[in-house]
Write a protein that holds these residues in place. Sequence first.
Motif, PDB file in Angstrom:
ATOM      1  N   CYS A 259      49.510  12.149 -24.003  1.00  0.00           N
ATOM      2  CA  CYS A 259      50.020  11.436 -22.835  1.00  0.00           C
ATOM      3  C   CYS A 259      50.309   9.988 -23.156  1.00  0.00           C
TER       4      CYS A 259
ATOM      5  N   SER B   5      51.516  18.006 -19.053  1.00  0.00           N
ATOM      6  CA  SER B   5      52.784  17.495 -19.578  1.00  0.00           C
ATOM      7  C   SER B   5      53.770  17.279 -18.441  1.00  0.00           C
ATOM      8  N   ASP B   6      54.533  16.199 -18.525  1.00  0.00           N
ATOM      9  CA  ASP B   6      55.595  15.962 -17.553  1.00  0.00           C
ATOM     10  C   ASP B   6      56.736  16.952 -17.784  1.00  0.00           C
TER      11      ASP B   6
ATOM     12  N   THR C 219      57.896  19.578 -24.757  1.00  0.00           N
ATOM     13  CA  THR C 219      57.278  18.262 -24.810  1.00  0.00           C
ATOM     14  C   THR C 219      56.818  17.932 -26.223  1.00  0.00           C
TER      15      THR C 219
ATOM     16  N   ARG D 236      58.615  17.991 -12.253  1.00  0.00           N
ATOM     17  CA  ARG D 236      57.303  17.572 -11.733  1.00  0.00           C
ATOM     18  C   ARG D 236      56.593  16.680 -12.740  1.00  0.00           C
ATOM     19  N   ARG D 237      55.635  15.906 -12.242  1.00  0.00           N
ATOM     20  CA  ARG D 237      54.783  15.097 -13.107  1.00  0.00           C
ATOM     21  C   ARG D 237      53.604  15.930 -13.585  1.00  0.00           C
TER      22      ARG D 237
ATOM     23  N   MET E  95      53.318   8.219 -18.296  1.00  0.00           N
ATOM     24  CA  MET E  95      52.490   9.310 -17.754  1.00  0.00           C
ATOM     25  C   MET E  95      51.067   8.789 -17.593  1.00  0.00           C
ATOM     26  N   LYS E  96      50.714   8.334 -16.411  1.00  0.00           N
ATOM     27  CA  LYS E  96      49.403   7.736 -16.196  1.00  0.00           C
ATOM     28  C   LYS E  96      48.388   8.800 -15.813  1.00  0.00           C
ATOM     29  N   ARG E  97      47.229   8.773 -16.447  1.00  0.00           N
ATOM     30  CA  ARG E  97      46.163   9.723 -16.149  1.00  0.00           C
ATOM     31  C   ARG E  97      44.941   8.923 -15.696  1.00  0.00           C
TER      32      ARG E  97
END
Length: 253
Positions: free
Chosen positions: A247, A199-200, A75, A204-205, A1-3
């Motif tokens: 994340c 949250s993934d 999650t 959806r991402r 999960m890239k932010r």
Amino acid sequence: MKRENDGPDARLTKGDCISCNALGTGISAALSDGGCCCEACYLNSRKQEANTSAHAYEGFAEALVAALDLREHETGLHSKRVACHTLVLARCFLSRPEHLRDVYWGALLHDVGKIGVPDAVLLKRGPLDEGEWAVMRTHPEAGSRILAPLPALAEAARVVLCHEERYDGSGYPAGLRGNEIPLGARLFAVIDTLDAMTSDRPYRRGVDFDTAKAEIQYMSGSQFDPLAVEAFIQEEATLRKMVALKCNAALVP
């Protein structure tokens, strides 16, 4: 999960948790001294900082919501996470440990009423139809009834009952508006949206912190209490770090 926009706090470093010695699960960005700490231990440290007064029910309540999160495929530490994040905002308004405890438990137990929602509705992958939504909307009142026999959780039960209300009166179950909604529920609403958006999900991402922040600010005065949004902005640095920890933890194999 890239932010991409979460800044330096989003750096991922594998390491052993210095609190529980869990192997390879720590995130160095979570600790000011550069040490590693897993998300569960970090959340515990945030709760202890708020001095919420430990109670005999605490361990049971946390075990119960962990089981509920598992059932709903939530999650990670969703319920405990949103409870600890809500405490960050609550400390802007409250100082007495018993009041902070009420907010913590209300946020922690917010979805306990979903124990009575059938799997066919709770775990449905597609959109709910009108009848299914009617069933889902019973969970705040069901949760409040579950907690009602426990005097120590009376104020927490009010947060559970009102956690789906909206500041403009368009929520449920009672269509409360403004200050008719308990403070803890108004603060929780901001945090629950932050956690959900970042949250993934299977469909959806998750989005980055800044995108979630913009949506929360946009909904100030309608979905959210403007004072709760102001507290969110005031505590942005802390919340940004806590979201980055979540994340990044999701990226650890």
